[in-house]
Motif scaffolding. Structure first.
Motif, PDB file in Angstrom:
ATOM      1  N   ARG A  46      16.287 -75.865 -42.149  1.00 18.43           N
ATOM      2  CA  ARG A  46      16.871 -75.567 -41.755  1.00 18.43           C
ATOM      3  C   ARG A  46      18.209 -75.761 -40.953  1.00 18.43           C
ATOM      4  NH1 ARG A  46      13.217 -78.898 -38.473  1.00 18.43           N
ATOM      5  NH2 ARG A  46      14.215 -80.210 -37.323  1.00 18.43           N
ATOM      6  N   THR A  47      19.317 -74.797 -40.344  1.00 20.71           N
ATOM      7  CA  THR A  47      20.608 -75.121 -40.414  1.00 20.71           C
ATOM      8  C   THR A  47      20.437 -76.659 -39.436  1.00 20.71           C
ATOM      9  OG1 THR A  47      20.413 -73.764 -39.227  1.00 20.71           O
ATOM     10  CG2 THR A  47      21.062 -73.377 -41.435  1.00 20.71           C
ATOM     11  N   ASP A  83      13.493 -64.491 -39.334  1.00 20.33           N
ATOM     12  CA  ASP A  83      12.726 -65.999 -39.399  1.00 20.33           C
ATOM     13  C   ASP A  83      12.915 -66.935 -40.458  1.00 20.33           C
ATOM     14  OD1 ASP A  83      10.587 -68.157 -37.853  1.00 20.33           O
ATOM     15  OD2 ASP A  83       9.402 -67.354 -40.540  1.00 20.33           O
ATOM     16  N   ASN A  84      12.918 -66.519 -41.371  1.00 22.87           N
ATOM     17  CA  ASN A  84      13.399 -67.295 -43.046  1.00 22.87           C
ATOM     18  C   ASN A  84      13.700 -66.216 -43.824  1.00 22.87           C
ATOM     19  OD1 ASN A  84      10.905 -67.493 -44.674  1.00 22.87           O
ATOM     20  ND2 ASN A  84      10.082 -68.450 -42.783  1.00 22.87           N
ATOM     21  N   ASP A 105      21.520 -75.855 -36.109  1.00 19.52           N
ATOM     22  CA  ASP A 105      21.326 -75.378 -34.807  1.00 19.52           C
ATOM     23  C   ASP A 105      20.212 -74.746 -35.189  1.00 19.52           C
ATOM     24  OD1 ASP A 105      21.375 -73.127 -36.839  1.00 19.52           O
ATOM     25  OD2 ASP A 105      22.846 -72.554 -35.588  1.00 19.52           O
ATOM     26  N   GLY A 106      19.544 -75.171 -35.666  1.00 19.97           N
ATOM     27  CA  GLY A 106      17.984 -74.462 -35.940  1.00 19.97           C
ATOM     28  C   GLY A 106      17.527 -73.473 -35.632  1.00 19.97           C
ATOM     29  N   HIS A 107      18.475 -71.895 -35.608  1.00 19.33           N
ATOM     30  CA  HIS A 107      18.838 -70.623 -35.821  1.00 19.33           C
ATOM     31  C   HIS A 107      18.355 -70.281 -36.858  1.00 19.33           C
ATOM     32  CE1 HIS A 107      19.518 -70.240 -31.986  1.00 19.33           C
ATOM     33  NE2 HIS A 107      20.312 -71.040 -32.279  1.00 19.33           N
ATOM     34  N   GLY A 108      18.421 -71.157 -38.226  1.00 14.79           N
ATOM     35  CA  GLY A 108      18.843 -70.206 -39.808  1.00 14.79           C
ATOM     36  C   GLY A 108      17.799 -71.297 -40.665  1.00 14.79           C
ATOM     37  N   LYS A 109      16.950 -69.911 -41.580  1.00 14.92           N
ATOM     38  CA  LYS A 109      15.721 -71.110 -41.982  1.00 14.92           C
ATOM     39  C   LYS A 109      16.163 -70.619 -43.661  1.00 14.92           C
ATOM     40  CE  LYS A 109      13.049 -72.660 -38.056  1.00 14.92           C
ATOM     41  NZ  LYS A 109      11.770 -73.130 -37.822  1.00 14.92           N
ATOM     42  N   HIS A 123      11.688 -60.037 -33.029  1.00 15.34           N
ATOM     43  CA  HIS A 123      12.340 -60.905 -32.662  1.00 15.34           C
ATOM     44  C   HIS A 123      13.482 -62.218 -33.102  1.00 15.34           C
ATOM     45  CE1 HIS A 123       8.327 -60.413 -29.885  1.00 15.34           C
ATOM     46  NE2 HIS A 123       7.985 -59.772 -30.939  1.00 15.34           N
ATOM     47  N   ARG A 124      13.548 -61.728 -34.372  1.00 12.95           N
ATOM     48  CA  ARG A 124      14.505 -62.640 -35.017  1.00 12.95           C
ATOM     49  C   ARG A 124      14.000 -62.782 -36.417  1.00 12.95           C
ATOM     50  NH1 ARG A 124       9.979 -66.273 -33.433  1.00 12.95           N
ATOM     51  NH2 ARG A 124       9.581 -67.116 -35.156  1.00 12.95           N
TER      52      ARG A 124
END
Length: 146
Positions: free
Chosen positions: A58-59, A7-8, A61-65, A4-5
């Motif tokens: 988190r970055t 996550d971190n 933009d909320g996408h990178g953790k 899905h993605r």
């Protein structure tokens, strides 16, 4: 089946507060902090008696953790040199895109960051550098040249 993605990325640190301050100065946001101990972390990590403190960053933009973890028990293990060179096998670097590489370096130096080499220009596209942050983490910065 597809993922899905991502996550971190987990990073073990020896001083959680210093790592949080460093990545906050870089521009990341503290999403939350927790203590982890008991059956679940023991089972997941294959260790006994895990007790750790975790900070999720988190970055904007909320996408990178980044999941920063300080182990209280068992103690974190160090193999090889404490500050391995950039060509060491395994995961060792996290890269961030920044607006102003010089200003970012100035801010991060107040948190102990040290350049590994110098700021390099890649064609007419990017300014790039690697620096060593808290717990020996190598952080790369990239500024797009416009």
């Amino acid at each position: 089946m597809a993922i899905h993605r991502m996550d971190n990325v987990g990073i073990v640190v020896d001083d959680l507060a210093a790592a949080v301050a460093f990545f906050t100065e870089l521009g990341m946001e503290l999403e939350g902090e927790a203590e982890a101990e008991g059956t679940v972390p023991d089972q997941m990590l294959g260790l006994d008696g895990v007790r750790s403190s975790i900070a999720m960053m988190r970055t904007p933009d909320g996408h990178g953790k980044l999941e920063l973890t300080q182990f209280h028990t068992p103690a974190a293990v160090t193999t090889g040199p404490l500050d391995p060179p950039p060509n060491t096998r395994g995961l060792h670097r996290v890269m961030f895109a920044v607006d102003d590489i010089d200003a970012t370096l100035t801010r991060l130096r107040r948190h102990g960051a040290e350049l590994l080499g110098s700021v390099a220009r890649y064609e007419d596209s990017y300014l790039l550098c690697d620096l060593r942050g808290p717990s020996g983490i190598i952080v790369a910065l990239a500024e797009r040249i416009e």
